[in-house]
Design an enzyme around this catalytic site. Structure first.
Site, mmCIF file in Angstrom:
data_model
loop_
_atom_site.group_PDB
_atom_site.id
_atom_site.type_symbol
_atom_site.label_atom_id
_atom_site.label_comp_id
_atom_site.label_asym_id
_atom_site.label_seq_id
_atom_site.Cartn_x
_atom_site.Cartn_y
_atom_site.Cartn_z
ATOM 1 N N CYS A 74 -0.542 -5.565 1.946
ATOM 2 C CA CYS A 74 0.124 -6.291 1.098
ATOM 3 C C CYS A 74 0.241 -5.177 -0.255
ATOM 4 O O CYS A 74 -0.840 -4.923 -0.866
ATOM 5 C CB CYS A 74 -0.528 -7.344 0.316
ATOM 6 N N CYS A 206 8.239 -7.785 -2.628
ATOM 7 C CA CYS A 206 7.457 -7.527 -1.531
ATOM 8 C C CYS A 206 7.310 -6.050 -1.312
ATOM 9 O O CYS A 206 8.254 -5.341 -0.755
ATOM 10 C CB CYS A 206 7.988 -8.148 -0.170
#
Length: 362
Positions: A74, A206
């Protein structure tokens, strides 16, 4: 333990730094409880960071999605962790270990950079019909699974409906995937909407998806390596440039095996000639690359931009001094560099001869 509610370009997390060791803690359950939007704190994920070494500086980072599943990569969580470590301990350069993979991070006064590795790119993995038009999704592994579709208008797509359909597509079972919809917005800009696995919803940004979008959307022969994820009204927040160091190409000419540096949340790159801060950031980052590569080649992409593009550039007056200052910094680290004008007919051919391209210099 330090508790924070923090976000990276709108991708928000509950961040717990240096929690007391507790072998009985069920972090997946805690993620579900804390991330619940109505009954908890509300977040896309839970991040746990622990300082495990001072020399060198290394932090162990775990990220759990809102549904309790483990996020193997992430980019936004890594950037948030690096920012917090800088504010808590004063670190400016550090290594972050997530799911067994080491990432490098650099923190400046107003930006955070982290590295992300890109694996194989697979064209035409799955297909669906969007608004009556057959649409293919290519896949790229950026530490986690992503598929990307190039579309004409990201705002016209029901990102949740289509995202959920592709995320659970039988051809992508059993892991499923994160889903990205990408629209070209100029020669060096992308508009992106992302449906994230584990959050099971559209998120405001993202990081790993932005890297996948750059790799898939831009053919290797034209990639300038500074695409921007522009803000979307009510949904998408701004990422900074994704700068790539190419290695090899796949059968379609797209680069694989990149190491990318993700930066945010500022929109501009290497621009503010009045303070010199951006030039120092550039030099610092290039010194990091130079550690394991001799004769680094750097193209300074410098030329006119459209009036619309200027909205995404620094409000400070930028002139030839910016290029001069950056070229002096490159000379100091022994890099090979040249100023390239994107309007020249041989621009693409010349660009292919360099390892890194720095753009947005206007």
């Amino acid at each position: 333990m330090r508790f924070r509610k923090i976000h990276g370009a709108g991708n928000d997390f509950v961040l717990l730094a240096d929690p007391t060791p507790d072998g009985e803690k069920d972090w997946p359950k805690e993620a579900e409880r804390l991330c619940a939007r109505r009954t908890g704190v509300g977040a896309d994920g839970l991040v746990i960071s622990s300082l495990i070494s001072i020399s060198p500086i290394v932090l162990a980072v775990s990220c759990f999605n809102a549904d309790g599943s483990v996020a193997t990569m992430c980019g936004s969580a890594l950037r948030c962790t690096a920012w917090a470590a800088h504010h808590d301990h004063g670190f400016r350069e550090m290594s972050l270990r997530m799911a067994g993979v080491m990432h490098e991070a650099i923190v400046s006064d107003d930006s955070v950079w982290v590295t992300a590795e890109v694996g194989a790119v697979h064209p035409r993995r799955v297909q669906t019909v969007i608004n009556g038009k057959p649409t293919w999704f290519d896949s790229a592994h950026t530490g986690t699974e992503h598929v990307v579709a190039i579309v004409d208008d990201v705002d016209a797509i029901d990102a949740v409906l289509v995202g959920r359909l592709i995320r659970h597509h039988p051809d992508l079972a059993p892991l499923g995937t994160n889903v990205n919809f990408v629209e070209a917005a100029g020669s060096q800009a992308l508009k992106i909407r992302a449906y994230e696995r584990g959050v099971e919803a559209e998120t405001l940004s993202c990081g790993s998806g932005a890297v996948a979008a750059v790799v898939i959307a831009a053919p290797a022969r034209t990639r300038v390596a500074a695409c921007r994820h522009r803000p979307q009204p009510c949904r998408g927040a701004a990422h900074g440039p994704a700068i790539s160091r190419p290695t090899e190409a796949d059968s379609l000419g797209r680069r694989t095996g990149h190491q990318h540096l993700r930066r945010g949340p500022r929109m501009t790159q290497f621009l503010d000639s009045s303070s010199g801060l951006a030039v120092r950031e550039a030099a610092q980052t290039l010194r990091y690359w130079q550690r394991d590569r001799e004769g680094l080649g750097v193209a300074l992409v410098y030329g006119p931009v459209s009036a619309e593009d200027r909205l995404y550039h620094s409000k400070c007056p930028v002139d030839q001094r910016s290029v001069t200052a950056l070229s002096e910094a490159l000379d100091r680290i022994g890099a090979r560099w040249k100023v390239l004008n994107p309007c020249e007919p041989d621009f693409i051919t010349e660009l292919a001869g360099y390892d890194v391209a720095l753009s947005n210099l206007h």
